[in-house]
Design a protein around this motif. Sequence first.
Motif: not given
Length: 268
Positions: A210-218, A239-245
Amino acid sequence: METIKTIFKEHFEWRKQIFKLAKSDIIKTYSGAALGWAWALVKPTITIVVFWFAFTYGLRAGGGVNGYPFVLWMIPGFIAWFFMSDMISQGTQAIRKYRFLVTKMKFPVSTIPTFVGISKLMVHIGLMVICCLIFIITGHMPDIYWLQTLFYMLLMALFFISWSLFASMLGAISKDFVNLIKSVTTAIFWFSGIMWDVNTIGIPWLQKVLYFNPVTFIATGYRNCFIYKVWFWEEPLQLAIFLGMYLIMIIASVWAYKKLIKEIPDVL
């Protein structure tokens, strides 16, 4: 790299016009209404109240989260969603909406999603002020964790402006892409943890997916500031996953700009 240099150059040379058009975008969106731009704040506030009432009294699912009432847990993520949903849907149509800037004058196309994003960000800041006031009124005083909302706000703006550049380029070429994005926006809302707590999922691998979804992270990041009291560096994987996305999003937006920039004026 040449395309990236071109985009940065356009933004630097037209920086004054970008902020003027951002202000104009807000005025244009709510022109003719008695309350004017105030509707940008009133409409989301009404939506929050409706959802709070439905989940608290209608569906009886409004229990507390981490010691906070459900409505307070809901508000930070919901306010972040208003910005993200606008950028997902309206950002896709940004170039089409301002086609006259492309067809009737030499205006840099890459800056159109940027000033649209800035206009949405201005509204978002106003809503965040209301969010902070609600927490203060209900007895939850500001603390040092609140400061990192600026960090999540910056990440959110950068990611979704990049998304808007990518999506608006495709949207200018294909109406089918615009309709596709409109169709999946509601699904993104319900699968992104806006109305439910991602941390309560009992399947660890699914929670990571789910954290590969930027909406979820934010949305979760905003709640880390107000509800969970967690610093962004305490969750390095997310954070690393979001920055990768975000990196993937930059590559995609630069690719779309390079491939489609010459075709867009003719298509519009």
